[in-house]
Design a protein around this motif. Sequence first.
Motif, PDB file in Angstrom:
ATOM      1  N   ARG A  74       0.837  -1.212   0.000  1.00  0.00           N
ATOM      2  CA  ARG A  74       0.000   0.000   0.000  1.00  0.00           C
ATOM      3  C   ARG A  74       0.869   1.259   0.000  1.00  0.00           C
ATOM      4  O   ARG A  74       0.524   2.260  -0.618  1.00  0.00           O
ATOM      5  CB  ARG A  74      -0.932  -0.001   1.224  1.00  0.00           C
ATOM      6  N   GLU A  80       2.011   1.758  -3.447  1.00  0.00           N
ATOM      7  CA  GLU A  80       0.868   2.185  -4.274  1.00  0.00           C
ATOM      8  C   GLU A  80       0.526   3.651  -4.037  1.00  0.00           C
ATOM      9  O   GLU A  80       0.056   4.340  -4.941  1.00  0.00           O
ATOM     10  CB  GLU A  80      -0.365   1.324  -3.964  1.00  0.00           C
ATOM     11  N   SER A  81       0.744   4.111  -2.809  1.00  0.00           N
ATOM     12  CA  SER A  81       0.413   5.505  -2.527  1.00  0.00           C
ATOM     13  C   SER A  81       1.444   6.461  -3.123  1.00  0.00           C
ATOM     14  O   SER A  81       1.241   7.669  -3.127  1.00  0.00           O
ATOM     15  CB  SER A  81       0.309   5.727  -1.015  1.00  0.00           C
TER      16      SER A  81
END
Length: 400
Positions: A95, A98-99
């Motif tokens: 995550r 992905e951010s």
Amino acid sequence: MAGPIQALVAVDGGVDTQAIQSMLPDSSGIEVVGIITGLDESWRTLQETAPDLLIVACEGYSDRALYFIDAAVKQQSGRPVVVLTTGSPNGFVRRVFESGADDILTLPEPPERIAFALEKAVARRRGAAVASGIALAPMICILGPKGGTGKTLVATNLAVALATEGERTVLVDLDLQFGDVGLALGMRPDKTIYDLAHSAGTMDEDKLAAYLVKHSSGLSVLLAPTRPDQASAVTVDFLRDVFTTLRSMSDYVIVDTPPGFTPEVISAIDASSNVCIVGMLDSLSLKNTKLGLETLELMGYDQSRVALVLNRSDTRVGITREDVEAVVGRAPEVLVPSDRQIPISVNDGVPIVIGDERSEPARAFRQLADLYTETAEEPEEKPVAAPTPAVRKRRFAWRA
Ligand SMILES: Nc1ncnc2c1ncn2[C@@H]1O[C@H](COP(=O)(O)OP(=O)(O)O)[C@@H](O)[C@H]1O
Ligand SMILES: [Mg+2]
């Protein structure tokens, strides 16, 4: 690098700010301009300062931190972000990437490891900035209105021709569902663009190089996924990174495409310096070629950077040079005749440009390669910002 890297540290609630401070590297290369407790407060400080690097400290999985990183990256995409986490990073690492963060470290880590990660994140971003402004290699996108016109034939032979001339050349198979570059070059798909899209971490030259497969000619190939259902893993954002990185690490990037203007193809055209349209000598194909040229024009693509290759250019079909010019509006730069050796070379996985060097098609593909290398060597034709070759129009006489 000019001066120390100025870093702002944003500390999520629940994390001991002093403990983080004690772990930060004390090297001359990195200057911490602020350690802010609380992400809301950090956000305000971020608006008022312009750090080179943002460090986000959090305690394991934190949605707050993810929102913060996402907002910070959107606000300024060129600024690197490194995450330090004190808790278990399970489920968090992916995550975080992905951010839009560049790296994540699980504390404790020795200060020199942290310093190394921070410097690497900054160097990578600075490298990318240089790449987008100055040192990008030509990227030639091979387009054709429908299947079977010879796009893959042209892409593989052009790429191998450039590679055998000693140019560091990368061929990308962007026919994500039915790519057959690997077959045409007799290569095994040990690694593909799907594997690259699925790997963790940000894109850089080292990482990309690990997913290129080497051909005996010296050519590097980024192969298409082995199964059509894997194509959706390859997004337009990801491709943009791939193209920029490839153009910064090679002399030429050649992209083979599926028929039509799919989102991937449009992203390749946008990222390219040149387009090469492959058409065939029949009236339907010529009409589609004209449509393709018009679409490029609508996209605002500089027409002097578009080359036309006419495949299966036999005179026997009864279409003359005048007919081609009348329908398409321009003469082709290169003509590739029909040749029985071509399907044989495709089946054998040996491009004709090395399999039968003296054949007429091989000469045509070398002529196409020369079109790019010769113009690239003429400094007066290089634009100042991005030294990509402008394809000279109508350089070659019609020989059919
Ligand atoms: N000039 C040519 N002479 C003979 N056969 C050709 C020629 N061009 C293409 N072909 C045949 O047509 C097939 C399809 O070409 P290909 O390059 O795969 O088309 P595309 O990539 O546009 O779908 C090739 O495998 C080859 O057998
Ligand atoms: Mg093809």
